[in-house]
Design a protein around this motif. Structure first.
Motif, PDB file in Angstrom:
ATOM      1  N   ASP A 121       0.799  -1.282  -0.037  1.00 45.78           N
ATOM      2  CA  ASP A 121       0.037  -0.059  -0.202  1.00 45.78           C
ATOM      3  C   ASP A 121       0.812   1.153  -0.099  1.00 45.78           C
ATOM      4  O   ASP A 121       1.978   1.314   1.068  1.00 45.78           O
ATOM      5  CB  ASP A 121      -0.861   0.135   1.301  1.00 45.78           C
ATOM      6  CG  ASP A 121      -1.843   1.197   1.132  1.00 45.78           C
ATOM      7  OD1 ASP A 121      -2.034   1.978   0.184  1.00 45.78           O
ATOM      8  OD2 ASP A 121      -2.632   0.987   2.006  1.00 45.78           O
ATOM      9  N   GLY A 122       0.790   2.070  -1.019  1.00 49.93           N
ATOM     10  CA  GLY A 122       1.606   3.284  -1.214  1.00 49.93           C
ATOM     11  C   GLY A 122       1.004   4.549  -0.335  1.00 49.93           C
ATOM     12  O   GLY A 122       1.319   5.484  -0.535  1.00 49.93           O
ATOM     13  N   TYR A 123      -0.303   4.355   0.262  1.00 50.53           N
ATOM     14  CA  TYR A 123      -0.534   5.365   1.040  1.00 50.53           C
ATOM     15  C   TYR A 123      -0.179   5.649   2.325  1.00 50.53           C
ATOM     16  O   TYR A 123      -0.430   4.900   3.191  1.00 50.53           O
ATOM     17  CB  TYR A 123      -2.139   5.268   1.156  1.00 50.53           C
ATOM     18  CG  TYR A 123      -2.727   5.012  -0.236  1.00 50.53           C
ATOM     19  CD1 TYR A 123      -3.344   6.464  -0.678  1.00 50.53           C
ATOM     20  CD2 TYR A 123      -2.969   4.330  -0.855  1.00 50.53           C
ATOM     21  CE1 TYR A 123      -3.770   6.374  -1.933  1.00 50.53           C
ATOM     22  CE2 TYR A 123      -3.585   4.089  -2.341  1.00 50.53           C
ATOM     23  CZ  TYR A 123      -4.145   5.300  -2.803  1.00 50.53           C
ATOM     24  OH  TYR A 123      -4.679   5.440  -3.898  1.00 50.53           O
ATOM     25  N   ALA A 124       0.910   6.552   2.495  1.00 51.54           N
ATOM     26  CA  ALA A 124       1.416   6.618   4.066  1.00 51.54           C
ATOM     27  C   ALA A 124       0.630   7.693   4.755  1.00 51.54           C
ATOM     28  O   ALA A 124       0.603   8.852   4.423  1.00 51.54           O
ATOM     29  CB  ALA A 124       3.068   7.057   3.655  1.00 51.54           C
ATOM     30  N   ARG A 125       0.641   7.449   5.869  1.00 51.44           N
ATOM     31  CA  ARG A 125      -0.223   8.291   6.683  1.00 51.44           C
ATOM     32  C   ARG A 125       0.393   9.695   7.184  1.00 51.44           C
ATOM     33  O   ARG A 125       1.955   9.484   7.290  1.00 51.44           O
ATOM     34  CB  ARG A 125      -0.544   7.567   8.115  1.00 51.44           C
ATOM     35  CG  ARG A 125      -1.522   8.373   9.165  1.00 51.44           C
ATOM     36  CD  ARG A 125      -1.947   7.530  10.071  1.00 51.44           C
ATOM     37  NE  ARG A 125      -3.349   7.135   9.646  1.00 51.44           N
ATOM     38  CZ  ARG A 125      -4.079   6.432  10.287  1.00 51.44           C
ATOM     39  NH1 ARG A 125      -3.774   5.874  11.580  1.00 51.44           N
ATOM     40  NH2 ARG A 125      -5.373   6.204   9.795  1.00 51.44           N
ATOM     41  N   GLY A 126      -0.035  10.612   6.997  1.00 45.73           N
ATOM     42  CA  GLY A 126       0.620  11.982   7.051  1.00 45.73           C
ATOM     43  C   GLY A 126       1.441  12.496   5.993  1.00 45.73           C
ATOM     44  O   GLY A 126       2.231  13.662   6.200  1.00 45.73           O
ATOM     45  N   GLN A 127       1.521  11.685   4.976  1.00 48.61           N
ATOM     46  CA  GLN A 127       2.258  12.057   3.881  1.00 48.61           C
ATOM     47  C   GLN A 127       1.331  12.712   2.694  1.00 48.61           C
ATOM     48  O   GLN A 127       0.409  12.273   2.404  1.00 48.61           O
ATOM     49  CB  GLN A 127       3.120  11.031   3.240  1.00 48.61           C
ATOM     50  CG  GLN A 127       4.203  10.473   3.994  1.00 48.61           C
ATOM     51  CD  GLN A 127       5.159  11.303   4.536  1.00 48.61           C
ATOM     52  OE1 GLN A 127       5.656  12.015   3.465  1.00 48.61           O
ATOM     53  NE2 GLN A 127       5.729  11.410   5.643  1.00 48.61           N
TER      54      GLN A 127
END
Length: 158
Positions: free
Chosen positions: A106-112
């Protein structure tokens, strides 16, 4: 040889060397695959189409997919189209293999908040299809102009 002849000959050699360098320059797809790794080859791309908003192009970017026979993994990267570079934000990319659960990525990084590209992300998927998602926004955070996304199931089956 005259002084001008020597200069002309040197210039010709330099131009020939430059032409050889330009002829062997990597394509855009090859340059992007280097973000995944040297063993990854281009498989295909999927358009991020506009789902909301009035301004901007119909296609906002692409999820580029690569595969490595050496690692048995797919790799994906999301990039905006040239028209939106510098104006896109919140780029995301994700891969999932329904068959090989251990390789989920998953390429969705929290806070990025990615603005140039998202990824690379990887999923192990030998002899299996993959599912992919990607998205991006334009405008400033809080002042969304357009939202683009793609979601594909069972693609790039081996």
């Amino acid at each position: 040889m005259t002084k001008y002849g020597a200069v002309l000959a040197a210039g010709t050699v330099t131009l020939a060397a430059l032409a050889g360098t330009l002829a062997s320059a990597p394509t855009a797809a090859a340059a992007t695959s280097s973000s995944c790794g040297a063993t990854y080859g281009y498989v295909g791309k999927h358009a991020l189409t506009k789902v909301s908003g009035r301004s901007g192009p119909r296609t906002g970017g692409y999820v580029y997919v690569y595969y490595s026979t050496a690692t048995k993994k797919n790799c994906a990267i999301t990039k905006p189209v040239a028209q939106l570079r510098g104006n896109a934000w919140g780029l995301g990319v994700g891969l999932h293999s329904p068959t090989y659960k251990d390789g989920e990525s998953d390429g969705y990084a929290r806070g990025q908040v990615y603005t140039r590209w998202a990824g690379p992300v990887y999923v192990r998927s030998p002899h299996a299809c993959i599912n992919l998602v990607g998205d991006l926004n334009t405008g400033a955070p809080g002042h969304l102009r357009a939202h683009y996304e793609v979601s594909k199931k069972d693609v790039h089956c081996d």
